[in-house]
Design an enzyme around this catalytic site. Structure first.
Site, PDB file in Angstrom:
ATOM      1  N   SER A 150      46.221  27.360  39.283  1.00 29.43           N
ATOM      2  CA  SER A 150      46.918  28.539  38.797  1.00 29.43           C
ATOM      3  C   SER A 150      46.130  29.183  37.659  1.00 29.43           C
ATOM      4  CB  SER A 150      48.344  28.165  38.379  1.00 29.43           C
ATOM      5  OG  SER A 150      49.125  29.308  38.149  1.00 29.43           O
TER       6      SER A 150
ATOM      7  N   ASP B  99      53.259  29.924  48.650  1.00 31.40           N
ATOM      8  CA  ASP B  99      53.136  30.449  47.284  1.00 31.40           C
ATOM      9  C   ASP B  99      53.527  31.927  47.239  1.00 31.40           C
ATOM     10  OD1 ASP B  99      52.424  31.079  44.677  1.00 31.40           O
ATOM     11  OD2 ASP B  99      50.420  30.202  44.805  1.00 31.40           O
TER      12      ASP B  99
ATOM     13  N   HIS C 227      54.381  27.713  44.829  1.00 28.60           N
ATOM     14  CA  HIS C 227      53.250  27.670  43.901  1.00 28.60           C
ATOM     15  C   HIS C 227      53.036  26.268  43.340  1.00 28.60           C
ATOM     16  CE1 HIS C 227      50.366  29.678  41.252  1.00 28.60           C
ATOM     17  NE2 HIS C 227      50.914  29.096  40.209  1.00 28.60           N
TER      18      HIS C 227
END
Length: 391
Positions: A180, A339, A372
């Site tokens: 991320s 995601d 995610h």
């Protein structure tokens, strides 16, 4: 009490992830948080900070020619605690303990692994996080910087990491690996120091820039903070904290980070109180609404609202798309199939751009169903792909 609840929630989340994806090795790393100090520090914008301090952790041993180092860069609300435990009886290990350690995908019998707390780290009130940011004391005023603290970029995160590697005498990385926000940092490394890392692993990242939708998404995360009357334009340190807005901001992050299917399986349409229908009174809540907000308040005990804003801005500023032609090495993109923050198409597009520039790039998707957060709690699903890439 809030900090204890936060730790308990994180432990439950990790145990849930492990129950679904396999157990952690019985051989647990014991690690120690250490501190890097840089005085003075000059930001990418040319601002000077008298002194910055960031925490870091290391796992494994640096070899004689210092060629076996891997840098782990952490996600938006994470820290340098990527693996191991501080004490044998800790309730939980670092967030990527499933893939970092002896015999694991990032094998600490072979690699020297380094992880660094970012500047303006959200969890500045966590005793295991060391960072400098708006909550730090400005030596000129002997008061917290607040919003007078310079705007920080992802390039500044990389600059502190590079300073630490310089202290170790490391002039080449076997790999940079991050999830991320950590994927963003990894690609910033490839842009700022082309070829310094032989390999780049970008997990659940956006590619080479934050697009307009992602910038707006971050605005929705931070908006509750700036709308909280207690925020006081960032000058709240001598007053009541804007934790109402901060808790809602942290809730927004959680909602975005989890897939619709996962949330529906966890909560469905359950009521907060089985005896209080949301159809009977507006004050009656659904369970998902009350529980995620409660988690937000628990997490707010260690998070600073201004640090949240500064971290969000650092990522909003990320754009290295014009530096792609200079990038070198090999790249592995690992998006999560469900995601909603950075959909897999972003990783596929980034890999294709690199390939058109003659750079080797591949994509391996995680199909864990969590959204995610598959890139954090179910990273072992990509463990073999990471291990093979590091060979």
């Amino acid at each position: 009490m809030g900090f204890i609840k936060l730790k308990q929630w994180m432990c439950r989340s990790l145990l849930l992830a492990l129950s679904l994806t396999g157990s952690v090795s019985a051989e647990t790393l014991l690690v120690q948080k250490q501190t890097l100090e840089i005085a003075p520090f000059t930001t990418f914008n040319g601002e000077t900070i008298a002194q910055v301090r960031v925490g870091y952790e290391t796992y494994g041993n640096l070899n004689a020619d210092k060629s076996n180092a891997i840098l782990i860069t952490h996600y938006f609300s994470g820290s340098s605690h990527a693996a191991g435990k501080y004490r044998a009886d800790d309730a939980q290990a670092g967030y990527w303990d499933a893939i970092i350690g002896p015999g694991k995908a990032i094998d600490t019998n072979r690699f020297f692994v380094v992880s660094v707390d970012t500047l303006v780290n959200l969890a500045v009130h966590d005793p295991n996080v060391i960072t400098t940011g708006p909550a730090s004391i400005d030596p000129k005023t002997n008061k917290p910087y607040g919003m007078t603290f310079p705007v920080i970029s992802v390039g500044d995160f990389v600059q502190t990491q590079k300073a630490l590697l310089d202290r170790f005498g490391i002039n080449k990385l076997h790999a940079v690996v991050g999830a991320s926000g950590g994927a963003i940092q990894a690609l910033q490394w490839a842009a700022t120091h082309p070829g310094f890392a032989e390999r780049t692993v970008a997990v659940i990242g956006p590619g080479f820039k934050l697009d307009a939708h992602s910038i707006a998404e971050l605005d929705t995360w931070l908006q509750p903070i700036v709308l909280d009357p207690n925020w006081r334009q960032g000058d709240y340190y001598a007053h009541s904290l804007p934790n109402f807005g901060l808790a809602h901001a942290l809730r927004n992050v959680t909602i975005a980070a989890l897939s619709s299917d996962w949330l529906d399986k966890q909560y469905g349409r359950q009521w907060h109180d089985p005896h209080q229908s949301p159809a009977q009174a507006f004050q009656h809540a659904f369970k998902i609404s009350s529980e995620l907000l409660k988690r937000g308040f628990d997490r707010a005990a260690v998070v600073d609202a201004n640090h949240f804003l500064y971290t969000a801005r650092a990522y909003q500023l990320f754009d290295v798309s014009d530096r792609v032609p200079a990038m070198k090495g090999r790249f592995l993109f690992i998006p999560a199939k469900t995601d909603r923050i950075f959909p897999p198409a972003m990783s596929h597009q980034a890999a294709e751009i690199l390939r058109k520039n003659g750079v080797q790039a591949e994509v391996v998707e995680i199909d864990g169903g969590m959204g995610h957060l598959d890139g954090v709690f179910r990273i072992q699903l990509a463990g073999q792909a990471i291990k093979d890439f590091l060979q």
